[in-house]
Design a protein around this motif. Sequence first.
Motif: not given
Length: 160
Positions: A69-85
């Motif tokens: 579950q944490l791995k999925v959460g980490q991927e979502k956080l990184r994706s969101a950060a990439d989107d914001l950037n």
Amino acid sequence: MRHRGVATLAALGFALAVAGCGGGGGGGDGTQLTKAQYEQHLATDSQAITKAFQPLSTPPSSLSVLASQLKVGQEKLRSAADDLNGVTPPKDVEKDNQALAKGLQTLADELESLRSAAAKKDPALVQKALNDLKSSHALVDARAATDDMRKKGYKLGGFS
């Protein structure tokens, strides 16, 4: 001990979701987003992060499940950060957008120690990682950015 740690993690997951983040589309070509477009962008990924961390609101059946579950959460956080950037936000939230993106990326990185401890099925390491996350500057920075956006009249997804 495991349930108490998972409850803390659930609170952390909720804090991540409340922080809000980027997503959606538009603005990646250098075109500055309007306030409404940016708010839609924030709403899209905040929902994705909420969904990713939803399983953490109940104790997982095992530390292996928690690690997954944490791995999925980490991927979502990184994706969101990439989107914001990748977007050009309205001028009044440029610094907030940058701080939020950096905070989300850092938090995803910081979650690695917790994910790793859960994958090793070591409750003592899980507890240590949870304690370390409680003092995360990434969470504080992300929350400060979103608080500033709210003060400027931005709606951050479904969060008040």
